[in-house]
Design an enzyme around this catalytic site. Structure first.
Site, mmCIF file in Angstrom:
data_model
loop_
_atom_site.group_PDB
_atom_site.id
_atom_site.type_symbol
_atom_site.label_atom_id
_atom_site.label_comp_id
_atom_site.label_asym_id
_atom_site.label_seq_id
_atom_site.Cartn_x
_atom_site.Cartn_y
_atom_site.Cartn_z
ATOM 1 N N GLU A 2 -27.115 -40.506 -14.398
ATOM 2 C CA GLU A 2 -26.617 -41.713 -15.074
ATOM 3 C C GLU A 2 -27.325 -41.876 -16.421
ATOM 4 O O GLU A 2 -26.707 -42.190 -17.429
ATOM 5 C CB GLU A 2 -26.903 -42.947 -14.213
ATOM 6 C CG GLU A 2 -25.970 -43.152 -13.046
ATOM 7 C CD GLU A 2 -26.422 -44.318 -12.175
ATOM 8 O OE1 GLU A 2 -27.318 -44.109 -11.341
ATOM 9 O OE2 GLU A 2 -25.900 -45.421 -12.342
ATOM 10 N N PHE A 3 -28.636 -41.652 -16.411
ATOM 11 C CA PHE A 3 -29.415 -41.790 -17.641
ATOM 12 C C PHE A 3 -28.877 -40.850 -18.715
ATOM 13 O O PHE A 3 -28.606 -41.248 -19.851
ATOM 14 C CB PHE A 3 -30.899 -41.504 -17.366
ATOM 15 C CG PHE A 3 -31.789 -41.743 -18.557
ATOM 16 C CD1 PHE A 3 -31.951 -40.762 -19.513
ATOM 17 C CD2 PHE A 3 -32.442 -42.957 -18.744
ATOM 18 C CE1 PHE A 3 -32.759 -40.972 -20.628
ATOM 19 C CE2 PHE A 3 -33.236 -43.182 -19.859
ATOM 20 C CZ PHE A 3 -33.398 -42.183 -20.795
ATOM 21 N N LEU A 36 -36.025 -31.157 -22.902
ATOM 22 C CA LEU A 36 -35.040 -30.071 -22.871
ATOM 23 C C LEU A 36 -33.656 -30.686 -22.945
ATOM 24 O O LEU A 36 -33.420 -31.752 -22.379
ATOM 25 C CB LEU A 36 -35.144 -29.297 -21.558
ATOM 26 C CG LEU A 36 -36.302 -28.321 -21.379
ATOM 27 C CD1 LEU A 36 -36.377 -27.875 -19.928
ATOM 28 C CD2 LEU A 36 -36.138 -27.120 -22.296
ATOM 29 N N LYS A 45 -36.412 -25.446 -12.439
ATOM 30 C CA LYS A 45 -36.848 -26.672 -13.120
ATOM 31 C C LYS A 45 -37.466 -27.580 -12.057
ATOM 32 O O LYS A 45 -36.785 -28.036 -11.147
ATOM 33 C CB LYS A 45 -35.672 -27.367 -13.785
ATOM 34 C CG LYS A 45 -36.089 -28.562 -14.620
ATOM 35 C CD LYS A 45 -34.947 -29.069 -15.463
ATOM 36 C CE LYS A 45 -35.410 -30.081 -16.484
ATOM 37 N NZ LYS A 45 -36.043 -31.252 -15.906
ATOM 38 N N ARG A 72 -47.573 -36.191 -20.840
ATOM 39 C CA ARG A 72 -46.712 -35.940 -21.990
ATOM 40 C C ARG A 72 -46.633 -37.168 -22.893
ATOM 41 O O ARG A 72 -46.552 -37.040 -24.101
ATOM 42 C CB ARG A 72 -45.306 -35.568 -21.504
ATOM 43 C CG ARG A 72 -44.399 -35.290 -22.660
ATOM 44 C CD ARG A 72 -43.141 -34.621 -22.211
ATOM 45 N NE ARG A 72 -42.166 -35.604 -21.749
ATOM 46 C CZ ARG A 72 -40.901 -35.321 -21.533
ATOM 47 N NH1 ARG A 72 -40.465 -34.102 -21.707
ATOM 48 N NH2 ARG A 72 -40.066 -36.242 -21.130
ATOM 49 N N GLU A 100 -45.984 -28.435 -14.701
ATOM 50 C CA GLU A 100 -45.431 -29.590 -14.013
ATOM 51 C C GLU A 100 -46.280 -29.925 -12.784
ATOM 52 O O GLU A 100 -46.530 -29.057 -11.944
ATOM 53 C CB GLU A 100 -44.001 -29.248 -13.572
ATOM 54 C CG GLU A 100 -43.180 -30.436 -13.197
ATOM 55 C CD GLU A 100 -42.466 -31.067 -14.395
ATOM 56 O OE1 GLU A 100 -42.768 -30.701 -15.562
ATOM 57 O OE2 GLU A 100 -41.624 -31.942 -14.150
ATOM 58 N N LYS A 146 -34.674 -19.796 -20.815
ATOM 59 C CA LYS A 146 -35.467 -19.685 -22.045
ATOM 60 C C LYS A 146 -35.224 -18.338 -22.707
ATOM 61 O O LYS A 146 -35.161 -17.317 -22.005
ATOM 62 C CB LYS A 146 -36.968 -19.786 -21.725
ATOM 63 C CG LYS A 146 -37.349 -21.071 -21.028
ATOM 64 C CD LYS A 146 -38.826 -21.093 -20.623
ATOM 65 C CE LYS A 146 -39.124 -22.405 -19.914
ATOM 66 N NZ LYS A 146 -40.474 -22.484 -19.371
ATOM 67 N N LYS A 171 -28.692 -28.430 -15.057
ATOM 68 C CA LYS A 171 -29.036 -29.323 -13.941
ATOM 69 C C LYS A 171 -28.083 -29.105 -12.784
ATOM 70 O O LYS A 171 -26.873 -29.079 -12.969
ATOM 71 C CB LYS A 171 -28.924 -30.779 -14.413
ATOM 72 C CG LYS A 171 -29.960 -31.166 -15.451
ATOM 73 C CD LYS A 171 -31.225 -31.625 -14.769
ATOM 74 C CE LYS A 171 -31.924 -32.667 -15.559
ATOM 75 N NZ LYS A 171 -31.977 -33.972 -15.129
ATOM 76 N N CYS A 229 -36.285 -64.551 13.403
ATOM 77 C CA CYS A 229 -36.896 -65.780 13.928
ATOM 78 C C CYS A 229 -36.325 -67.047 13.303
ATOM 79 O O CYS A 229 -36.761 -68.150 13.629
ATOM 80 C CB CYS A 229 -38.403 -65.740 13.712
ATOM 81 S SG CYS A 229 -38.860 -65.952 11.985
HETATM 82 S S1 IVH Z 1 -40.166 -25.688 -20.429
HETATM 83 C C1 IVH Z 1 -40.081 -27.202 -24.673
HETATM 84 N N1 IVH Z 1 -39.946 -25.002 -17.903
HETATM 85 O O1 IVH Z 1 -38.634 -30.484 -17.719
HETATM 86 C C2 IVH Z 1 -39.906 -26.609 -23.348
HETATM 87 N N2 IVH Z 1 -39.958 -27.307 -18.447
HETATM 88 O O2 IVH Z 1 -36.703 -31.988 -19.305
HETATM 89 C C3 IVH Z 1 -39.945 -27.602 -22.264
HETATM 90 N N3 IVH Z 1 -39.810 -28.805 -16.516
HETATM 91 O O3 IVH Z 1 -40.923 -31.821 -19.973
HETATM 92 C C4 IVH Z 1 -40.686 -27.194 -21.115
HETATM 93 N N4 IVH Z 1 -39.716 -27.231 -14.975
HETATM 94 O O4 IVH Z 1 -41.734 -31.328 -17.619
HETATM 95 C C5 IVH Z 1 -40.008 -26.012 -18.785
HETATM 96 N N5 IVH Z 1 -39.770 -24.264 -15.706
HETATM 97 C C6 IVH Z 1 -39.843 -25.261 -16.578
HETATM 98 C C7 IVH Z 1 -39.806 -26.614 -16.177
HETATM 99 C C8 IVH Z 1 -39.855 -27.617 -17.155
HETATM 100 C C9 IVH Z 1 -39.740 -28.528 -15.204
HETATM 101 C C10 IVH Z 1 -39.832 -30.155 -17.076
HETATM 102 C C11 IVH Z 1 -40.904 -30.338 -18.111
HETATM 103 C C12 IVH Z 1 -40.195 -30.847 -19.326
HETATM 104 C C13 IVH Z 1 -38.928 -31.382 -18.751
HETATM 105 C C14 IVH Z 1 -37.849 -31.391 -19.786
#
Ligand code: IVH
Length: 667
Positions: free
Chosen positions: A36-37, A83, A115, A136, A172, A288, A312, A409
């Site tokens: 939703e966000f 991201l 993720k 962060r 994380e 990546k 996602k 009650c």
């Molecule tokens: S890379 C600039 N790798 O997702 C690159 N992030 O929505 C960003 N996250 O702040 C980080 N798993 O906290 C990366 N395998 C992963 C990740 C990951 C979770 C989180 C991370 C980031 C957020 C971004």
């Protein structure tokens, strides 16, 4: 839509997103799902661009979250970016096309990672030693939470192998599902609010003021990025993962090199199933560009890199009918509305109930009995109702009205202070009585073996007892008529009740079930006041004087003892012969009798003051310099010259773990 209407919607969205951001980042209590966000944010972005309504303070311009004022703020020399998210294959192909266009060649690969759904943190190692751990925050600046980070067992305090002078790690923090559930059960037993999901719980835990409390939370860590000065620009993300592992940092085993976007799609398909078998939550995958040297060419936007994207997973959802809304009464009188659903299969389990949290939540989503609703099991362990399928139907039931009286009650319900929950404050409310007695008898409290739910239920229903002090008046003859109670089990139960009279003061305080008073707080109160009488007479300030205790707990204790019926129960406990004061040997163990300690370096999770207090509590003392009289040197990180001196004099050198073992304490 004209510009004026657009402006109105933009304002509305900004307010909602700011609120959601604060709820997520600062209060760790989100009220909308990630999806939703993201959808609202996308809508806002679109309107701002289309109608030229951008604003530097808009939620579209920032990563989210202000640093909390309780910790020192640290600048992140290289920002911790967010991201961009995609939810379907098309968008992922668009990303791939953009990368190709910007690089103008095909000579690159992708690394696909899971993720993790937790909280991002940054670690800095100087000469191999952990020097900083930070949140962060807003991406540019975060909180210095080093002392809390040091309590996370996955995170090495010292790197292994051949590391560069300065190592920056990103990763994380997260919690495993099972550990999270156990922790929540424990919280509920203590009368504390349960966390909504492992992610909030992690974020909240990392920002706690007391590192000892953080140490008790089951926080884990995965690293996923390495930034160190002078790294070869030919390095790849794949190699970085290998380096991280070599340095002793935890890296998730699931990462895969993919030669092109087709392979990435295949990998995603494979992981969609894998994620249910993992002990932790993942909400997608991160793709990546593997070769570091191309990252610079691709660059970043103000929020996110162009060389990475998150795909996602759709949260698992199902629709079903809301058949009823029932109310649950907690041990401390909290009334929780529960959705009774027509059974539906969701992510491998049959769902029949979902938490509705509180009245405000039901009204915000306008959930009514008879509605067809969407249930989701995303990061949440307990299913949630996301939305009503057809809210504009005209044959809907009426708006949910919270009853004014307790369903058990009939006492009028109240809201205390700024609490969102309704409570029943009738001390005679039967489900509360039952739960209070069960808590009193439970293993961590008075440990009365055999006094389980079924027995308590019968004793209360038969009006044999109406509070926990009444337990001590029970006779064997009264127990015999109860279901499944034989001569021997009745005698055992009577013996167990009798035996509980010797439980120490801290257990009695915990057993009484005062709101916010868990085992640790109970122990601190017992040590601080030594007798129940002193605790009962203490005012808010006296209680707050105990180091680990804040105003919320203090107020709750004062409030508890201000009620006559609670004071009467204490008097009854005393008449039945319970020890309501600390025994001499409880007050101070003699494990370190006459032992002289010297402290050096910083300990992983104890401050110098806390370590000194522990030493004194067990009969020892501390001095500032090492001599022939010193019995132990307690060392932490970066010890000073005392370390060499102790070695020279052959004095036993122990670390925090060995010290705690010595005094048989856990932190
Ligand atoms: S890379 C600039 N790798 O997702 C690159 N992030 O929505 C960003 N996250 O702040 C980080 N798993 O906290 C990366 N395998 C992963 C990740 C990951 C979770 C989180 C991370 C980031 C957020 C971004």
């Amino acid at each position: 839509m004209n510009k004026q209407e657009a402006q109105q919607r933009v304002d509305e969205l900004r307010m909602l997103l700011d609120k959601a951001n604060k709820a997520y980042y600062q209060d760790a209590q989100p009220f909308i799902s990630d999806k939703e966000f993201d959808e609202y944010l996308a809508e806002l972005n679109k309107l701002e661009q289309k109608f030229d309504l951008s604003d530097p303070t808009s939620p579209t311009q920032r990563v989210g979250g202000e640093p909390s004022s309780d910790f020192d703020t640290v600048e992140h020399p290289i920002p911790l970016l967010s991201l961009d998210n995609t939810y379907n294959e098309e968008e992922l192909n668009d990303f791939d096309r953009r990368v190709h266009d910007l690089l103008e060649h095909d000579d690159f690969t992708y690394l696909v990672e899971l993720k993790f759904d937790g909280a991002a943190i940054r670690l800095r190692y100087e000469n191999g030693t952990l020097a900083l751990g930070a949140t962060r925050g807003d991406g540019e600046r975060g909180d210095d939470i080093t002392r809390n980070i040091k309590t996370i067992k996955d995170i090495p305090l010292q790197l292994e192998d051949d590391y560069p002078d300065i190592v920056e790690v990103r990763g994380e923090a997260y919690m495993e599902r099972e550990a999270f559930v156990r922790m929540n059960e424990h919280r509920e037993q203590q009368g504390l609010n349960a966390f909504a999901n492992p992610r909030n719980s992690t974020a909240g835990s990392l920002k706690m003021q007391d590192p000892r409390e953080v140490a008790r939370r089951p926080i884990r860590f995965f690293s996923f990025d390495l930034l160190s000065e002078g790294t070869d620009t030919n390095i790849t993300q794949y190699q970085k993962m290998e380096w991280l592992e070599k340095f002793g940092l935890p890296v998730c085993e699931h990462y895969k090199l993919c030669s092109d976007i087709q392979q990435v799609h295949k990998q995603i398909e494979e992981w969609k199933d894998l994620r249910h078998d993992l002990p932790y939550e993942t909400d997608g995958v991160v793709i990546k560009v593997n070769e570091e040297k191309y990252r610079e060419t691709l660059g970043t936007t103000s929020k996110a890199p162009r060389w990475a994207i998150a795909y996602k997973f759709e949260a698992e959802q199902a629709t079903t009918v809301l058949q009823d809304i029932t109310l649950q009464v907690g041990r401390l009188g909290k009334i929780t509305p529960v959705a009774e659903l027509k059974a539906v299969e969701l992510a491998g389990t049959t769902v029949k109930r979902a938490s509705l949290h509180n009245e405000d939540e039901i009204h915000r989503k306008d959930i009514r009995i008879g509605d067809r609703v969407v249930v989701e099991k995303a990061g949440e362990i307990i299913p949630q109702i996301v939305t009503v399928v057809n809210p504009n139907r005209n044959d809907r039931g009426s708006r949910f009205e919270m009853p004014e009286r307790c369903p058990a009650c009939n006492q009028e319900l109240v809201k205390l202070g700024e609490d969102v929950d309704w409570r029943c404050i009738n001390p005679e409310c039967p489900p509360q009585i039952r739960q209070r007695i069960e808590h009193f008898a439970s293993r961590d409290a008075m440990d009365i073996d055999g006094m389980g739910e079924a027995v308590v239920d019968q004793l209360v229903t038969e009006s044999l007892i109406s509070n926990y002090a009444d337990l001590y008046e029970l006779k064997k003859e009264q127990l015999l008529p109860l279901e499944r109670m034989a001569e021997k089990s009745a005698q055992n139960l009577i013996d167990a009740i009798e035996g509980s009279k010797d439980q120490p003061l801290d257990r009695v305080i915990y057993a009484m079930g005062i709101r916010f008073v868990g085992k640790t707080v109970a122990r601190d109160l017992a040590h601080g006041f030594k007798t129940m009488d002193a605790l009962m007479e203490a005012d808010q300030e006296d209680i707050e004087n105990i180091e680990s205790i804040g105003p919320k707990i203090a107020q709750s204790v004062v409030e508890f003892f201000s009620q006559d019926h609670n004071r009467d129960i204490v008097a009854n406990l005393r008449n039945h012969g319970l020890t309501l004061q600390m025994e001499e040997e409880q007050q101070a163990s003699q494990k370190l009798k006459d032992k002289k300690f010297v402290l050096t370096g910083s300990l992983p999770s104890l401050t110098r003051k806390e370590a000194t207090e522990l030493i004194q509590k067990h009969g020892g003392s501390t001095t500032s310099s090492v001599s022939g009289n010193t019995d132990y040197l307690l060392v932490g990180d970066s010890p000073g010259s005392k370390y060499d001196k102790a070695q020279e004099l052959n004095i036993p050198i122990i670390d925090q773990a060995a010290f705690l073992e010595l005094i048989d304490e856990e932190i």
